[in-house]
Motif scaffolding. Sequence first.
Motif, mmCIF file in Angstrom:
data_model
loop_
_atom_site.group_PDB
_atom_site.id
_atom_site.type_symbol
_atom_site.label_atom_id
_atom_site.label_comp_id
_atom_site.label_asym_id
_atom_site.label_seq_id
_atom_site.Cartn_x
_atom_site.Cartn_y
_atom_site.Cartn_z
ATOM 1 N N ASP A 1 -32.738 -6.901 59.973
ATOM 2 C CA ASP A 1 -31.557 -6.168 59.514
ATOM 3 C C ASP A 1 -31.819 -5.363 58.253
ATOM 4 O O ASP A 1 -31.067 -4.441 57.930
ATOM 5 C CB ASP A 1 -30.387 -7.129 59.274
ATOM 6 C CG ASP A 1 -29.774 -7.622 60.577
ATOM 7 O OD1 ASP A 1 -29.985 -6.959 61.606
ATOM 8 O OD2 ASP A 1 -29.092 -8.658 60.570
ATOM 9 N N LYS A 2 -32.870 -5.700 57.532
ATOM 10 C CA LYS A 2 -33.218 -4.928 56.341
ATOM 11 C C LYS A 2 -33.569 -3.482 56.692
ATOM 12 O O LYS A 2 -33.457 -2.587 55.860
ATOM 13 C CB LYS A 2 -34.387 -5.590 55.597
ATOM 14 C CG LYS A 2 -34.026 -6.904 54.907
ATOM 15 C CD LYS A 2 -33.078 -6.673 53.753
ATOM 16 C CE LYS A 2 -32.786 -7.946 52.979
ATOM 17 N NZ LYS A 2 -31.823 -7.713 51.881
ATOM 18 N N LYS A 3 -34.005 -3.255 57.933
ATOM 19 C CA LYS A 3 -34.279 -1.893 58.382
ATOM 20 C C LYS A 3 -32.982 -1.086 58.412
ATOM 21 O O LYS A 3 -32.965 0.098 58.053
ATOM 22 C CB LYS A 3 -34.917 -1.924 59.773
ATOM 23 C CG LYS A 3 -36.285 -2.603 59.843
ATOM 24 C CD LYS A 3 -36.762 -2.723 61.283
ATOM 25 C CE LYS A 3 -38.054 -3.512 61.410
ATOM 26 N NZ LYS A 3 -39.251 -2.704 61.147
ATOM 27 N N LEU A 4 -31.903 -1.723 58.863
ATOM 28 C CA LEU A 4 -30.599 -1.061 58.893
ATOM 29 C C LEU A 4 -30.136 -0.689 57.493
ATOM 30 O O LEU A 4 -29.574 0.379 57.273
ATOM 31 C CB LEU A 4 -29.562 -1.988 59.545
ATOM 32 C CG LEU A 4 -29.633 -2.162 61.057
ATOM 33 C CD1 LEU A 4 -28.786 -3.348 61.478
ATOM 34 C CD2 LEU A 4 -29.166 -0.908 61.761
ATOM 35 N N GLU A 5 -30.375 -1.573 56.550
ATOM 36 C CA GLU A 5 -29.954 -1.314 55.174
ATOM 37 C C GLU A 5 -30.701 -0.124 54.589
ATOM 38 O O GLU A 5 -30.121 0.712 53.886
ATOM 39 C CB GLU A 5 -30.202 -2.553 54.314
ATOM 40 C CG GLU A 5 -29.756 -2.383 52.872
ATOM 41 C CD GLU A 5 -29.962 -3.639 52.048
ATOM 42 O OE1 GLU A 5 -29.178 -3.857 51.110
ATOM 43 O OE2 GLU A 5 -30.921 -4.395 52.328
ATOM 44 N N ALA A 6 -31.980 -0.017 54.882
ATOM 45 C CA ALA A 6 -32.798 1.044 54.302
ATOM 46 C C ALA A 6 -32.337 2.435 54.713
ATOM 47 O O ALA A 6 -32.548 3.404 53.972
ATOM 48 C CB ALA A 6 -34.264 0.850 54.695
ATOM 49 N N VAL A 7 -31.701 2.566 55.891
ATOM 50 C CA VAL A 7 -31.307 3.893 56.370
ATOM 51 C C VAL A 7 -29.845 4.225 56.069
ATOM 52 O O VAL A 7 -29.338 5.258 56.508
ATOM 53 C CB VAL A 7 -31.568 4.051 57.891
ATOM 54 C CG1 VAL A 7 -33.031 3.817 58.201
ATOM 55 C CG2 VAL A 7 -30.689 3.109 58.720
ATOM 56 N N ARG A 8 -29.164 3.391 55.285
ATOM 57 C CA ARG A 8 -27.787 3.717 54.900
ATOM 58 C C ARG A 8 -27.778 5.022 54.097
ATOM 59 O O ARG A 8 -28.659 5.269 53.263
ATOM 60 C CB ARG A 8 -27.182 2.591 54.063
ATOM 61 C CG ARG A 8 -26.832 1.328 54.867
ATOM 62 C CD ARG A 8 -26.315 0.234 53.950
ATOM 63 N NE ARG A 8 -25.011 0.575 53.370
ATOM 64 C CZ ARG A 8 -23.851 0.176 53.864
ATOM 65 N NH1 ARG A 8 -23.807 -0.577 54.952
ATOM 66 N NH2 ARG A 8 -22.726 0.507 53.273
ATOM 67 N N GLU A 9 -26.773 5.832 54.351
ATOM 68 C CA GLU A 9 -26.752 7.178 53.776
ATOM 69 C C GLU A 9 -26.667 7.181 52.255
ATOM 70 O O GLU A 9 -27.167 8.105 51.603
ATOM 71 C CB GLU A 9 -25.587 7.984 54.359
ATOM 72 C CG GLU A 9 -24.213 7.400 54.089
ATOM 73 C CD GLU A 9 -23.110 8.188 54.778
ATOM 74 O OE1 GLU A 9 -22.035 8.318 54.163
ATOM 75 O OE2 GLU A 9 -23.321 8.646 55.905
ATOM 76 N N GLU A 10 -26.061 6.154 51.656
ATOM 77 C CA GLU A 10 -25.934 6.141 50.201
ATOM 78 C C GLU A 10 -27.269 5.880 49.500
ATOM 79 O O GLU A 10 -27.375 6.038 48.283
ATOM 80 C CB GLU A 10 -24.897 5.112 49.736
ATOM 81 C CG GLU A 10 -25.181 3.682 50.119
ATOM 82 C CD GLU A 10 -24.486 3.273 51.407
ATOM 83 O OE1 GLU A 10 -24.052 2.109 51.482
ATOM 84 O OE2 GLU A 10 -24.375 4.112 52.325
ATOM 85 N N PHE A 11 -28.279 5.471 50.262
ATOM 86 C CA PHE A 11 -29.597 5.236 49.671
ATOM 87 C C PHE A 11 -30.569 6.363 50.001
ATOM 88 O O PHE A 11 -31.788 6.173 49.977
ATOM 89 C CB PHE A 11 -30.155 3.891 50.150
ATOM 90 C CG PHE A 11 -29.245 2.724 49.856
ATOM 91 C CD1 PHE A 11 -28.626 2.612 48.616
ATOM 92 C CD2 PHE A 11 -28.978 1.758 50.814
ATOM 93 C CE1 PHE A 11 -27.778 1.540 48.334
ATOM 94 C CE2 PHE A 11 -28.137 0.698 50.542
ATOM 95 C CZ PHE A 11 -27.531 0.584 49.302
ATOM 96 N N TYR A 12 -30.003 7.528 50.313
ATOM 97 C CA TYR A 12 -30.808 8.710 50.617
ATOM 98 C C TYR A 12 -30.494 9.812 49.611
ATOM 99 O O TYR A 12 -29.326 10.119 49.361
ATOM 100 C CB TYR A 12 -30.512 9.203 52.034
ATOM 101 C CG TYR A 12 -31.255 10.474 52.418
ATOM 102 C CD1 TYR A 12 -32.628 10.452 52.659
ATOM 103 C CD2 TYR A 12 -30.575 11.692 52.531
ATOM 104 C CE1 TYR A 12 -33.311 11.614 53.007
ATOM 105 C CE2 TYR A 12 -31.250 12.856 52.892
ATOM 106 C CZ TYR A 12 -32.614 12.815 53.123
ATOM 107 O OH TYR A 12 -33.286 13.953 53.467
ATOM 108 N N ASN A 13 -31.537 10.374 49.011
ATOM 109 C CA ASN A 13 -31.376 11.480 48.068
ATOM 110 C C ASN A 13 -31.559 12.785 48.838
ATOM 111 O O ASN A 13 -32.683 13.178 49.164
ATOM 112 C CB ASN A 13 -32.414 11.368 46.942
ATOM 113 C CG ASN A 13 -32.208 12.398 45.850
ATOM 114 O OD1 ASN A 13 -31.877 13.554 46.106
ATOM 115 N ND2 ASN A 13 -32.418 11.980 44.604
ATOM 116 N N SER A 14 -30.448 13.446 49.157
ATOM 117 C CA SER A 14 -30.514 14.664 49.969
ATOM 118 C C SER A 14 -31.176 15.814 49.215
ATOM 119 O O SER A 14 -31.781 16.688 49.827
ATOM 120 C CB SER A 14 -29.106 15.074 50.415
ATOM 121 O OG SER A 14 -28.255 15.265 49.288
ATOM 122 N N LEU A 15 -31.076 15.797 47.889
ATOM 123 C CA LEU A 15 -31.683 16.866 47.095
ATOM 124 C C LEU A 15 -33.204 16.817 47.178
ATOM 125 O O LEU A 15 -33.866 17.835 47.364
ATOM 126 C CB LEU A 15 -31.221 16.768 45.635
ATOM 127 C CG LEU A 15 -31.696 17.871 44.688
ATOM 128 C CD1 LEU A 15 -31.138 19.224 45.122
ATOM 129 C CD2 LEU A 15 -31.285 17.560 43.248
#
Length: 453
Positions: free
Chosen positions: A222-236
Motif C-alpha cells: 500500500d505504500k506504493k499507493l501513498e507515493a503516487v498521491r497528488e499532494e506529494f507531486y511537485n508539478s513545477l
Amino acid sequence: MSGVKIAQRKEKCENCTKQVGFLAKNEMIPCNWFGNGPRLLLSACLSCDGCLSDEETLKISQQNLEEVERVLALNKKCDTSKHKVVAASVCPQSLPFFAVQFGLDINEAARKLCSFLKSIGVKFVFDTTVAAGFSILETQKEFIQRYRRRHHDSQALPMFTSSCPGWIRYAERVLGSVVTPHLCTARSPQQIMGCLVKDYFSEQQKLSPERIYHIVVAPCFDKKLEAVREEFYNSLLETRDVDCVLTSKEIYHLMQKRKISMEELDSVPLDHVLREGGDVELMRHDGRGSEGFLEHVFKHTAKEVFAIDVQEITYKTLRNRDFQEVTLEEDGETLLQFAAIYGFRNIQTLVHRMKKGRLPYQLVEVLSCPGGCLSGRGQAESEAGGRVDKGLVQQMEEVYISLPVRLPELNPVLNKLYQDWLHGPDSDQASKLLHTEFKGQSQSNTQPPHMEW
C-alpha cells in the motif's frame, strides 16, 4: 499491483465478497479480479485495480523493479550531467526481514543491504527512523492541540493515526467525512523522508530535486499507493517526493535473481542524511513494531497534560491481539483511554462503535495489516501465497525489539533539522512539509452499495 496476484488470494474478503459477485455480474461496480470466484483479502481490496482510476493504474504500474532497473540502466548510458542520482530509504520494519533472510544481526544485515544497493547503482542509502521521529513529534503536538479544544470542537477527538496508507485510502474512499476530520494531519514517515531527501538533502548536495530518483524500501504494497498521491507531486519541477516504492521481498528477489551471496558483499555503512561521518547507529521507537505512535502520544500527553510520568504501558487485550487498549487512571478516574486497532475486521468494529456514539477513546492507532507493519504483505506473506508466515513474523519481531530505543525528543539529528531545515518546530515551513490533508467527501458519495456495517 506489481508482485501481487490478487486473484490468487485464498482468504475471502470478510465484508464485500458476499455480494460483490452479484454486483460485478450486473455491472453495478467495476471489478476485474475474478478467477475461480471472488477471492480477496479485505486488506488488499482497495489496492486492486477495481477501484483505481486509469491515471492511478498508470502511476502504480511504474512502482516496480523494472522501472528502477530502467533508471539505473539509463545512468550507465547517458551523459553524467543527465544522470539521476539514485537514493534509497529503508524503513526500519523492513530491516528485520533482511536480517532473518541473511541470517545476520540487524546492524550487519543493514550494511550488507546497503552494499548490495550501492553495487547496482544506488548512490545513497538512508534509514527512515529520523523521518518517523518527525512524524511522531508532530502527531504528539497535534493530539495535545486537539485535546485542549475538545470541548468546543466536536471533530477534535477521537484522533486516528494516519501513517498507514491502506487505512487512509479506506477512510477516504469508503468512510468519507465521518472519519476524515479525525485523521491526524502529520505526514507518514515515508512522505516526510521524501521531503527530507528531495528538499533538504538535494539542497545540501547542490542538486535540483528532479535530479534525484528516490526509492523507498517498505514492508507493505500500500505504500506504493501513498507515493503516487497528488499532494506529494511537485508539478513545477515534475518530481515526486518518493519516485518508487519497492517491497522488502521485491529487493530480496532481485538479489536472488542476480545470484548475490552474503560472502561477496562488503559491509557498507548506511549514509547520514546530514552527511556526517561514521556508522549510522540503528535505533527504534517504543511500540509494537509499527513506530509506536500510541505509546509516544500516550506518555507525552500524560506528562504534558496531567504531569504523570508513565514508564511502562500495559495493554489490555479486548477482542483479539489486534484490538487492545491502554488507560491512564488516577484516584479511580480514567484520564486517558487509547486503543491500538489493526486489521480491517477490527476496523469495522471501530467504525461501527463510532457511528453508534460508543467510542470511548481519545486516540486510536489504526493499521490495515493484522499484526502491524512487520506483518506487511510485502515481506511477511508465505511463499505459497495468501497467508502470513507467522514463524517469519515472530522472528522479525524478535530482531526488531533487539534494537535500542531512543525517544525522538532526544535525537540530536531531529533537533538540528528542525532548526536548519524547517526554521523551528512551529514554523510555516514545518507545517507545510510535515503535514498534509485528507479528502473528506460526504459519506453518501463514498459508501459503496456492497459495504455494510
